[in-house]
Scaffold this active site. Structure first.
Site: not given
Length: 209
Positions: A61-62
Site C-alpha cells: 500500500i503506497s
C-alpha cells in the site's frame, strides 16, 4: 526522514503542512477514507506511517505522500470515469470513488487474485456504489473503453502507449515509469503533453501481451 503518526488526522496535517496535499476535495477524501481500513491488520503500530506498507505477494500500500502527490496531479473531478491500475489494497480506488462522487465511476484493476479479493473486501467497508475492483487480464487497461483519468500505482519499464489510447481527449494519465512519475494530458489533437517528476520508487507493473 521517516514519519509515523498516531491517527489519520495527524497524517493529514503532515501531508498538508508538507505542501503535497492542497485540493479541498482530495483532502476530504483522505479525511473520509481511512488508511486503517486497507492495511489488513488494524492493530499494527505503523498504519499511519508515511511510507509504503507490505500487503503480501510482493505488493505494497503506497506511501501516503506519494498517493497524495499522484492524486493532486491526476485532479479527478466529480462525474469522471477513472481507471485505477494496480489497485492492491483498494485504498486509491476508495479515495477516487469519494473524489468523483455518485455520478462518477472508478474501476480498479489488480492482477493478484488474493489482492482482488482483499481490495474488494476493503472497498465494501465504504459501501461505494460507484466503484468496483476487477481481475486484470493479460493486457494493460480495458480495451475498447475510454476514461477521463487513469492512475497507475506500479512502475512500467517504458511508457505504455496503449493506456494513452484509452484516455479521452482532455483526460489525464498519471503513471510511474522507472524512477519517474509521468503526468500525461491528452490534447485536442490527440497529442500527449508529458511532465516528468523524478525521484520515486514503486513495485513493478506486471502484465503480459
Amino acid at each position: 526522514m521517516i514519519y509515523s503518526f498516531l491517527d489519520n488526522h495527524a497524517l493529514i496535517n503532515h501531508l498538508i503542512n508538507s505542501g503535497v496535499l492542497r485540493s479541498s476535495r482530495i483532502t476530504e477524501a483522505f479525511e473520509n477514507v481511512d488508511r486503517i481500513d486497507f492495511v489488513g491488520d488494524a492493530g499494527r503500530a505503523d498504519i499511519y506511517g508515511d511510507y509504503p506498507l507490505q500487503i503480501g505477494y510482493g505488493q505494497t500500500i503506497s506511501q501516503p505522500t506519494t498517493v497524495a502527490f499522484m492524486l493532486e496531479m491526476l485532479q479527478a473531478k466529480k462525474g469522471d470515469k477513472v481507471l485505477d491500475i494496480g489497485s492492491g489494497s483498494g485504498w486509491t480506488t476508495a479515495l477516487l470513488a469519494y473524489i468523483v462522487g455518485e455520478k462518477g465511476m472508478v474501476i480498479g484493476l489488480e492482477r493478484v487474485p488474493h489482492l482482488v479479493r482483499f481490495g474488494r473486501d476493503n472497498l465494501k467497508k465504504y459501501k461505494f456504489k460507484n466503484a468496483e475492483i476487477m481481475q486484470a487480464g493479460n493486457r494493460l487497461g480495458i480495451a475498447g473503453q475510454k476514461f477521463d483519468r487513469i492512475l497507475v500505482s506500479a512502475a512500467a519499464d517504458e511508457f505504455p502507449v496503449e493506456l494513452a489510447d484509452q484516455l479521452k481527449v482532455g483526460g489525464k494519465l498519471v503513471i510511474p515509469v522507472g524512477d519517474y512519475i509521468f503526468e500525461v494530458t491528452k490534447k485536442e489533437n490527440e497529442k500527449l503533453d508529458v511532465i516528468e517528476h523524478y525521484g520515486f520508487s514503486f513495485v513493478p507493473l506486471i502484465f503480459e501481451e
